[in-house]
Design a protein around this motif. Structure first.
Motif, PDB file in Angstrom:
ATOM      1  N   SER A 167       3.668  -8.513   4.224  1.00  0.00           N
ATOM      2  CA  SER A 167       4.784  -8.989   3.399  1.00  0.00           C
ATOM      3  C   SER A 167       5.316  -7.885   2.503  1.00  0.00           C
ATOM      4  N   VAL A 168       4.412  -7.066   1.963  1.00  0.00           N
ATOM      5  CA  VAL A 168       4.821  -5.958   1.101  1.00  0.00           C
ATOM      6  C   VAL A 168       5.608  -4.921   1.897  1.00  0.00           C
ATOM      7  N   LYS A 169       5.165  -4.624   3.102  1.00  0.00           N
ATOM      8  CA  LYS A 169       5.861  -3.642   3.941  1.00  0.00           C
ATOM      9  C   LYS A 169       7.272  -4.101   4.274  1.00  0.00           C
ATOM     10  N   GLN A 170       7.474  -5.401   4.386  1.00  0.00           N
ATOM     11  CA  GLN A 170       8.811  -5.933   4.676  1.00  0.00           C
ATOM     12  C   GLN A 170       9.789  -5.677   3.541  1.00  0.00           C
ATOM     13  N   LEU A 171       9.267  -5.371   2.351  1.00  0.00           N
ATOM     14  CA  LEU A 171      10.118  -5.032   1.208  1.00  0.00           C
ATOM     15  C   LEU A 171      10.370  -3.530   1.126  1.00  0.00           C
ATOM     16  N   ALA A 172       9.994  -2.800   2.180  1.00  0.00           N
ATOM     17  CA  ALA A 172      10.190  -1.345   2.265  1.00  0.00           C
ATOM     18  C   ALA A 172       9.359  -0.606   1.227  1.00  0.00           C
ATOM     19  N   VAL A 173       8.246  -1.195   0.814  1.00  0.00           N
ATOM     20  CA  VAL A 173       7.280  -0.498  -0.034  1.00  0.00           C
ATOM     21  C   VAL A 173       6.345   0.261   0.889  1.00  0.00           C
ATOM     22  N   LYS A 174       6.151   1.549   0.597  1.00  0.00           N
ATOM     23  CA  LYS A 174       5.399   2.410   1.509  1.00  0.00           C
ATOM     24  C   LYS A 174       4.238   3.090   0.772  1.00  0.00           C
ATOM     25  N   PRO A 175       3.273   3.617   1.508  1.00  0.00           N
ATOM     26  CA  PRO A 175       2.208   4.393   0.872  1.00  0.00           C
ATOM     27  C   PRO A 175       2.793   5.565   0.083  1.00  0.00           C
ATOM     28  N   VAL A 176       2.129   5.916  -1.005  1.00  0.00           N
ATOM     29  CA  VAL A 176       2.574   7.017  -1.845  1.00  0.00           C
ATOM     30  C   VAL A 176       2.273   8.336  -1.138  1.00  0.00           C
ATOM     31  N   ASP A 177       3.231   9.238  -1.122  1.00  0.00           N
ATOM     32  CA  ASP A 177       3.043  10.556  -0.528  1.00  0.00           C
ATOM     33  C   ASP A 177       2.177  11.393  -1.468  1.00  0.00           C
ATOM     34  N   GLN A 178       0.929  11.602  -1.092  1.00  0.00           N
ATOM     35  CA  GLN A 178      -0.021  12.318  -1.951  1.00  0.00           C
ATOM     36  C   GLN A 178       0.266  13.804  -2.056  1.00  0.00           C
ATOM     37  N   SER A 179       1.177  14.311  -1.203  1.00  0.00           N
ATOM     38  CA  SER A 179       1.463  15.747  -1.226  1.00  0.00           C
ATOM     39  C   SER A 179       2.488  16.099  -2.296  1.00  0.00           C
ATOM     40  N   VAL A 180       3.146  15.067  -2.871  1.00  0.00           N
ATOM     41  CA  VAL A 180       4.205  15.311  -3.858  1.00  0.00           C
ATOM     42  C   VAL A 180       3.570  15.671  -5.204  1.00  0.00           C
TER      43      VAL A 180
END
Length: 208
Positions: free
Chosen positions: A195-208
């Motif tokens: 359900s969360v992914k359907q809201l376009a929430v994604k894993p945080v890019d740890q390289s940033v």
């Protein structure tokens, strides 16, 4: 409060005493003693659903008269009429519900403090920037998206949803809630993350 002050925090936020509902004088004395331990701006935490004590506009003005360091409050109540009165009295007011940031901003709130917001703060930052820029249609859409994330929390349970989502987003095991709160089952966790992914929430890019 004293320990937090020694660590360099910018302000103190304090909940009223609860379990045994305090009288108004007892609540004021509670806040006075906490505020006295740290020479910092002081915010009262209005959480009537959990404490059984409502911080009204009349009460916060009495509190400010008695405690000069009182500058505002975190308002975890859906009474937006009171929020408007807090702002009119010159108090700095943070909304305590991620569902209500946009209407609160429109009444003069300065921001939002809410646990579930930590799962995806960028959703609420989007509301903030759209509102500050005067793009109300974008702000409304952003609030709806953020509110749908909050719906997932209230449907499946707080704080176990936050822990599952943060573990997935950060790649860090945030564990389970302390008992008696129960963790999500593997099946329910999969449903929540989908359900969360359907809201376009994604894993945080740890390289940033």
């Amino acid at each position: 409060a004293a320990a937090a002050a020694r660590q360099g925090v910018n302000a103190i936020c304090c909940v009223p005493p609860f379990f045994y509902p305090p009288t108004e004088e007892e609540a004021i004395e509670h806040f006075r003693q906490v505020a006295a331990t740290a020479d910092l701006p002081f915010f009262a935490y209005n959480l009537p659903e959990c404490t059984g004590f409502t911080i009204t506009p009349e009460f916060i003005l009495k509190l400010r008269d008695r405690i000069p360091s009182v500058v505002g409050l975190k308002h975890s109540s859906l009474n937006l009429y009171h929020l408007r009165q807090f702002v009119a009295a010159g108090l700095t007011c943070f909304m305590g519900s991620g569902q209500m940031l946009l209407p609160a901003l429109s009444l003069g709130a300065v921001g939002c403090i809410d646990g579930p917001v930590c799962m995806a703060p960028e959703l609420w930052v989007e509301i903030w920037h759209a509102f500050q820029s005067g793009h109300m249609e974008s702000a409304i859409k952003a609030q709806e998206r953020a509110s749908r994330l909050m719906d997932i929390v209230w449907k499946h349970g707080n704080p176990r949803v936050e822990k599952a989502v943060l573990s997935w987003r950060l790649g860090i095991d945030c564990g389970n809630p302390r008992p008696p709160r129960l963790p999500l089952s593997p099946e329910l966790k999969a449903e929540v993350l989908n359900s969360v992914k359907q809201l376009a929430v994604k894993p945080v890019d740890q390289s940033v």
